[in-house]
Design an enzyme around this catalytic site. Structure first.
Site, PDB file in Angstrom:
ATOM      1  N   GLY A  59       1.041  -1.219   0.193  1.00  0.00           N
ATOM      2  CA  GLY A  59       0.095  -0.132   0.071  1.00  0.00           C
ATOM      3  C   GLY A  59       0.772   0.970  -0.383  1.00  0.00           C
ATOM      4  CB  SER A  60      -0.139   4.320   1.631  1.00  0.00           C
ATOM      5  OG  SER A  60       0.035   6.124   1.483  1.00  0.00           O
ATOM      6  CB  CYS A  61       4.699   5.938  -0.628  1.00  0.00           C
ATOM      7  SG  CYS A  61       4.790   5.568  -1.855  1.00  0.00           S
TER       8      CYS A  61
END
Length: 560
Positions: A59-61
């Site tokens: 998922g997200s950075c």
């Protein structure tokens, strides 16, 4: 067998294990340490003080910022044990240790030892030994690779360009060692993801770097932030939150970043060209840049994005290298007849589940029309369920034919897509809010929505909000699209997107929302506390007009 120490330290604790990766952003509450991803097997459990054993993250950075906030709140895991490469929470742990004196050990184990660690009840570790229920496993440091540095790199490391660039280059070199890079690569532009006030750590980090004199040295765009920068005071945003969110954005502006405030930098005039090495963060932007534009960027964690922008240098590893852009799993799609554009985010979501740790090649879609908006939705949804920085779609993405078709193959059936629809539609039919723009809507998406709403009235009690970048907002003002949408009763809000929107811009009275974004359909239950429905653009437009989502899945998902 030996394990590998990524970040050394001493720790002990109860094991919390899972065979599925977790996105810390949108998946873990940094104020409680609890898993809030409603779709994850660890949902509701606390990771604070546990030895967290999982293959990798996904998922997200922005997970690195959540990790730093957990450390600053004394809610971090006692240690991390991974099986695969992992950069995001590792970078957060590295910043916690280097800049704030809050170390969290990180280990990587081989497959057999990882299984043993996952089955253990408690573990303890020192800098050289991991104790698994009384059995000692030696730990070795990362192998030291001679990193080729330029004279300017060495000058930055020596502090000749100031303390901020020295820290930036130190962390870049440490990440290069983690990634096995032998040299650094010049990048032409950056994109900053950590400008969202998702946690206090982001503000502390940015203001500390700005106070040290940090400055970007390449053109650098900024992600969506947590407020409409110029209008939040008139929108009822509490001053405490609004001022801190604006301070965070202003810290990056002071360091030379552009106030683009969009999670879709590929929609800007400055979008990179094929083969261009860039230093972007934000998962959907990275995946789109690699997959659709054929630019080259690793999915850089938050904070590393700033360091790369400050130096113009990144570890030459991962998908900067042609060989690492090759697909490792074929996903053969049985395309349902009569499908609408909702197929694309659903495919992205499912592709991420089926290739959580590797780049896939999707085949079977060669005869389907796919717009840039369709590919945008595909890439964004893929980034919620996979750690991979890109994917290939035969017939649609520019590098899909450049590599052999992997023999490792999985077939995506209509039944599998129907299950994705069910997973993303747990909410009731009555809709209080229709959410568009995750990622930010393009001009063509705004026009398509306006056409679906024209000549109709908005359902009483149903809010409609479209989030866009400033560039697209200006385009909709110029061609009249904004006036058409606002004439229906929709609100267009720049600078902020659904992954950072909070009350009161998120209407407090709205309990059930609908979206055409596979990304937001996944994250919204944990981020907003709302029940969620997912559907096509036309389904969402109908919900805006009637206040009701379709009763069931679309006809093209029906058996037979």
């Amino acid at each position: 067998m030996t394990g590998q120490t990524i970040i050394a330290g001493r720790a002990a604790g109860q094991v919390l294990s899972c065979d599925e990766g977790l996105s810390f952003w949108g998946g873990v509450d940094p104020l409680t340490g609890r898993v809030i991803d409603a779709h994850h097997p660890l949902h509701g459990q606390s990771i604070a003080g546990k030895v967290l054993v999982m293959p990798t993250t996904r998922g997200s950075c922005s997970g690195s910022g959540v990790m730093l906030d957990l450390a600053l709140n004394d809610l971090a895991p006692a240690a991390f044990v991974f099986r695969e490469d992992e950069d995001v929470v590792t970078l957060g742990a590295m910043i916690a240790a280097r800049m704030f004196g809050r170390p969290v050990p990180v280990l990587r184990l081989g497959a057999a030892d990882f299984v043993r660690a996952a089955a253990a009840e408690t573990v303890s570790l020192s800098e050289t030994v991991l104790e698994l229920d009384g059995t000692a496993l030696p730990l070795a440091p990362l192998p030291v690779t001679a990193l080729e540095l330029t004279a300017q790199d060495r000058a930055m490391l020596a502090g000749e360009d100031g303390p901020a660039r020295r820290i930036a280059m130190e962390v870049i070199c440490a990440m290069a060692a983690l990634q096995g890079a032998e040299r650094l690569v010049d990048v032409t532009q950056g994109h900053i993801d950590g400008c969202i006030l998702a946690n206090t750590a982001n503000l502390r980090f940015a203001e500390k770097m700005a106070a040290m004199g940090g400055q970007v040295c390449i053109p650098t765009t900024m992600n969506a932030i947590s407020v409409d920068h110029g209008n939040w005071r008139s929108q009822g945003v509490p001053p405490d939150f609004g001022l801190r969110a604006a301070r965070l954005a202003d810290a990056y502006l002071a360091m030379g970043a552009r106030p683009t405030f969009t999670c879709a930098p590929y929609l800007l005039d400055s979008a990179p060209q094929a083969g261009e090495a860039i230093g972007w963060s934000e998962s959907n932007a990275v995946i789109y840049a690699n997959s659709v534009l054929a630019a080259r960027t690793v999915k850089h964690p938050d904070y590393l994005d700033l360091f790369i922008a400050m130096t113009g240098r990144a570890p030459c590893a991962g998908v900067y290298l042609t060989a690492n852009r090759a697909p490792r799993r074929t996903l053969r799609v049985e395309v349902p007849a009569g499908h609408d554009e909702a197929l694309w985010p659903m495919l992205g979501y499912l592709a991420g589940r089926l290739a959580p740790d590797r780049i896939p090649l999707l085949t079977g879609l060669e005869g389907c029309a796919a717009s840039p908006d369709d590919l945008k939705a595909l890439c964004a949804a893929f980034g919620t369920t996979s750690a991979a920085p890109m994917l290939h779609v035969a017939g649609h993405t520019p590098e899909a034919a450049d590599f052999p078709v992997p023999e490792d193959s999985v077939t995506i059936t209509r039944a599998m897509l129907a299950q994705v629809w069910a997973d993303l539609n747990p909410g009731p039919a009555a809709i209080d809010l229709v959410a568009f723009g995750s990622p930010h809507f393009s001009l063509s998406e705004c026009r398509a929505l306006a056409a679906l709403l024209e000549g109709h009235g908005r359902a009483a009690g149903t809010e409609v909000i479209v989030t866009v970048g400033r560039n697209v907002l200006a385009q909709t003002e110029a061609d009249g699209t904004r006036a058409r949408l606002e004439g229906f009763g929709a609100r267009m809000i720049p600078d902020i997107c659904w992954c950072s929107i909070t009350e009161p811009l998120l209407p407090p009275q709205a309990r059930n929302l609908m979206t055409n974004s596979g990304k937001y359909a996944h994250y919204a239950p944990g981020l907003s506390g709302r029940a969620v429905r997912f559907g096509s653009l036309a389904d969402c437009a109908m919900a805006a007009r009637t206040g009701l989502a379709p009763a069931g899945p679309p006809d093209w998902l029906a058996p037979g």
